[in-house]
Design an enzyme around this catalytic site. Structure first.
Site, PDB file in Angstrom:
ATOM      1  N   ARG A   1     -61.144 -31.661 -76.553  1.00 23.54           N
ATOM      2  CA  ARG A   1     -60.264 -31.156 -75.497  1.00 23.54           C
ATOM      3  C   ARG A   1     -59.716 -29.770 -75.794  1.00 23.54           C
ATOM      4  NH1 ARG A   1     -60.658 -36.303 -75.070  1.00 23.54           N
ATOM      5  NH2 ARG A   1     -60.491 -36.215 -77.322  1.00 23.54           N
ATOM      6  N   THR A   2     -59.159 -29.579 -76.970  1.00 25.90           N
ATOM      7  CA  THR A   2     -58.437 -28.329 -77.213  1.00 25.90           C
ATOM      8  C   THR A   2     -59.400 -27.140 -77.140  1.00 25.90           C
ATOM      9  OG1 THR A   2     -56.890 -29.532 -78.580  1.00 25.90           O
ATOM     10  CG2 THR A   2     -56.869 -27.141 -78.799  1.00 25.90           C
TER      11      THR A   2
ATOM     12  N   LYS B   1     -68.717 -20.266 -97.731  1.00 29.39           N
ATOM     13  CA  LYS B   1     -68.996 -19.445 -98.926  1.00 29.39           C
ATOM     14  C   LYS B   1     -67.713 -19.120 -99.678  1.00 29.39           C
ATOM     15  CE  LYS B   1     -72.582 -17.089 -96.252  1.00 29.39           C
ATOM     16  NZ  LYS B   1     -72.865 -15.819 -95.560  1.00 29.39           N
TER      17      LYS B   1
ATOM     18  N   ARG C   1     -57.776 -23.894 -85.238  1.00 21.53           N
ATOM     19  CA  ARG C   1     -57.401 -25.245 -85.673  1.00 21.53           C
ATOM     20  C   ARG C   1     -57.764 -25.369 -87.147  1.00 21.53           C
ATOM     21  NH1 ARG C   1     -58.736 -30.885 -82.693  1.00 21.53           N
ATOM     22  NH2 ARG C   1     -56.918 -30.171 -81.547  1.00 21.53           N
TER      23      ARG C   1
ATOM     24  N   HIS D   1     -48.846 -29.036 -82.811  1.00 21.95           N
ATOM     25  CA  HIS D   1     -49.923 -28.822 -81.844  1.00 21.95           C
ATOM     26  C   HIS D   1     -49.250 -28.353 -80.543  1.00 21.95           C
ATOM     27  CE1 HIS D   1     -53.595 -29.065 -79.731  1.00 21.95           C
ATOM     28  NE2 HIS D   1     -54.021 -30.252 -80.105  1.00 21.95           N
TER      29      HIS D   1
HETATM   30  C1  NCD Z   1     -55.091 -34.556 -80.900  1.00 19.71           C
HETATM   31  C2  NCD Z   1     -55.191 -33.688 -82.154  1.00 19.71           C
HETATM   32  O1  NCD Z   1     -56.220 -33.095 -82.443  1.00 19.71           O
HETATM   33  O2  NCD Z   1     -54.168 -33.604 -82.821  1.00 19.71           O
HETATM   34  N1  NCD Z   1     -56.152 -34.350 -80.012  1.00 19.71           N
HETATM   35  C3  NCD Z   1     -56.045 -33.338 -79.092  1.00 19.71           C
HETATM   36  O3  NCD Z   1     -55.951 -32.194 -79.426  1.00 19.71           O
HETATM   37  N2  NCD Z   1     -56.007 -33.685 -77.801  1.00 19.71           N
HETATM   38  C4  NCD Z   1     -54.841 -35.980 -81.188  1.00 19.71           C
HETATM   39  C5  NCD Z   1     -55.738 -36.712 -82.146  1.00 19.71           C
HETATM   40  O4  NCD Z   1     -56.710 -36.186 -82.667  1.00 19.71           O
HETATM   41  O5  NCD Z   1     -55.425 -37.876 -82.387  1.00 19.71           O
END
Ligand code: NCD
Length: 413
Positions: free
Chosen positions: A55-56, A85, A106, A134
């Site tokens: 999703r993100t 590396k 991320r 997040h």
């Molecule tokens: C979440 C995350 O990555 O923290 N997912 C997301 O971004 N929608 C929740 C999860 O991974 O449980």
């Protein structure tokens, strides 16, 4: 908000978040007449993901493409970028800043995206850093709740599941507290909201957190006055399910990839899972949210129920991220008055006399992994306590070495 990095939900003020939600409506209106918006034509987004994502990453990339911009992507940065590396985050972002106008990142370490902001002027957006925060998921969550209820103040929101390692619930708890929502934490033993987070909610936002270890827990209600014939109505009025008092149930999965060796995976069905039977006891207008992906804590059997809003929540993510990208790239501005009142207060890092003696105790904090100068802190509570600058966890202060030296003087000199 132009060129602002968004690492924590606290990098945005309440007025800015509300302004961003108004931009979402404007973009939705605009898209009705023009399929392809041109707001970010010529801009490039880089997505740098050291952890898996559906999703993100895809919603950010979709958002940029819908705004007329372009995308470059390292979806498996840990294995397919030069991180494999041994290249550090610092060096990688120094390079990527030349390729992109905004970077969504991320990482599996708490505070890792904050490190990136120290190296470059290009705005960095935190797409999730370890168990820390997040913030853009929180924008989607708050937007969805606002849309479903018309406002956030006073709504009762249960955060359920893995509140220890889940980053979405950490940012969300702060966002909810700031907008005056009521927070109920429901976690199995060993997965409770960390103490530093609860103290922060109470200290900074005067938010009293209720806690339970089961979603179907029974709670005492205020006693009702005796009825006219003096009969006790104990069974109907003295006790109730917490589920029947909630406006929002926000479920999360156990973050298996982050469990420490001593953690025992909780039995889902006994504590915080949402089943069709449990949903029958929820309010008719309640809303069930989940950042997804789901595991056993969210039954497929409730997907058809109008109250199951998690796919609407995921869909809102594209609009919210479109608004955020257009704002940090300076292609849209909040109205001037709103902007003046909006800036969040900058947090100031104090100077320490015995900086080297202090280390963040969180083994998953980026400051433990040799990329940053150890001993960088935020001051809290009149500067007599410290939180790690990167991961926000509290740091124990050293004991004064002689009687004249107070902990306060350790921080001030
Ligand atoms: C979440 C995350 O990555 O923290 N997912 C997301 O971004 N929608 C929740 C999860 O991974 O449980």
């Amino acid at each position: 908000m132009k060129r602002r990095s968004i690492i924590s939900i606290n990098d945005l003020s309440n007025a800015e978040i509300e302004g961003l939600f108004r931009v979402v409506s404007d973009l939705q209106q605009a898209r009705k007449s023009t399929r392809q918006l041109d707001l970010c034509r010529g801009d490039i987004l880089a997505t740098l993901f050291y952890e898996s994502s559906t999703r993100t990453r895809l919603s950010f990339e979709s958002a940029m493409l819908r705004l007329g911009g372009q995308v470059i992507s390292a979806p498996n940065a840990l294995t397919t970028s030069s991180a494999a590396k041994g290249e550090t985050i610092r060096d990688t972002v120094r390079v990527v800043q030349h390729y992109a106008d905004v970077i969504v990142m991320r990482h599996f370490l708490d505070g890792a995206t904050r490190v990136a902001t120290e190296m470059v002027k290009t705005p960095i957006i935190n797409g999730g850093d370890g168990s820390h925060e997040h913030p853009t998921q929180t924008l989607c969550d708050l937007y969805t709740m606002q849309k479903e209820f018309g406002g956030l103040e006073g709504i009762r929101v249960a955060l359920c599941g893995d509140l220890k390692y889940g980053r979405t619930v950490h940012s969300l708890a702060i966002g909810l507290a700031r907008f005056g929502a009521r927070i109920i934490c429901v976690a199995p033993p060993g997965f409770e909201m960390p103490g530093y987070m609860v103290r922060r909610l109470e200290r900074d936002y005067a938010c009293k957190v209720e806690t339970y270890d089961r979603l179907d827990a029974v709670t005492s209600m205020p006693a009702a006055p005796p009825s006219e014939n003096g009969a006790s109505e104990e069974t109907s009025t003295l006790f109730g399910d917490i589920i029947s008092t909630l406006d929002v149930v926000y479920l999360t999965r156990v973050q298996k990839e982050r469990l420490a060796e001593h953690d025992r995976t909780p039995a889902v069905e006994s504590s915080y899972a949402m089943s069709a039977a449990l949903l029958r006891r929820a309010k008719r207008e309640a809303v069930i949210l989940h950042p997804l992906p789901r595991q056993d804590e969210l039954s497929y059997a409730i997907d058809h129920d109008r109250r199951a809003a998690y796919f609407r929540q995921a869909g809102n993510g594209v609009w919210v991220r479109m608004a955020l990208l257009a704002l940090v790239l300076g292609r849209i501005e909040l109205p001037a008055g709103e902007r003046a009142a909006a800036e969040p207060e900058p947090r100031r890092a104090p100077r320490l006399s015995r900086r080297k003696a202090l280390l963040c105790g969180n083994a998953k904090c980026v400051s433990q992994h040799a990329e940053v100068e150890a001993g960088k802190y935020w001051a809290t509570e009149n500067e007599t306590r410290l939180s790690c600058y990167y991961c926000d966890q509290e740091v124990d202060l050293p004991q004064p070495s002689h009687p004249d030296e107070s902990q306060r003087t350790l921080l001030e000199s």
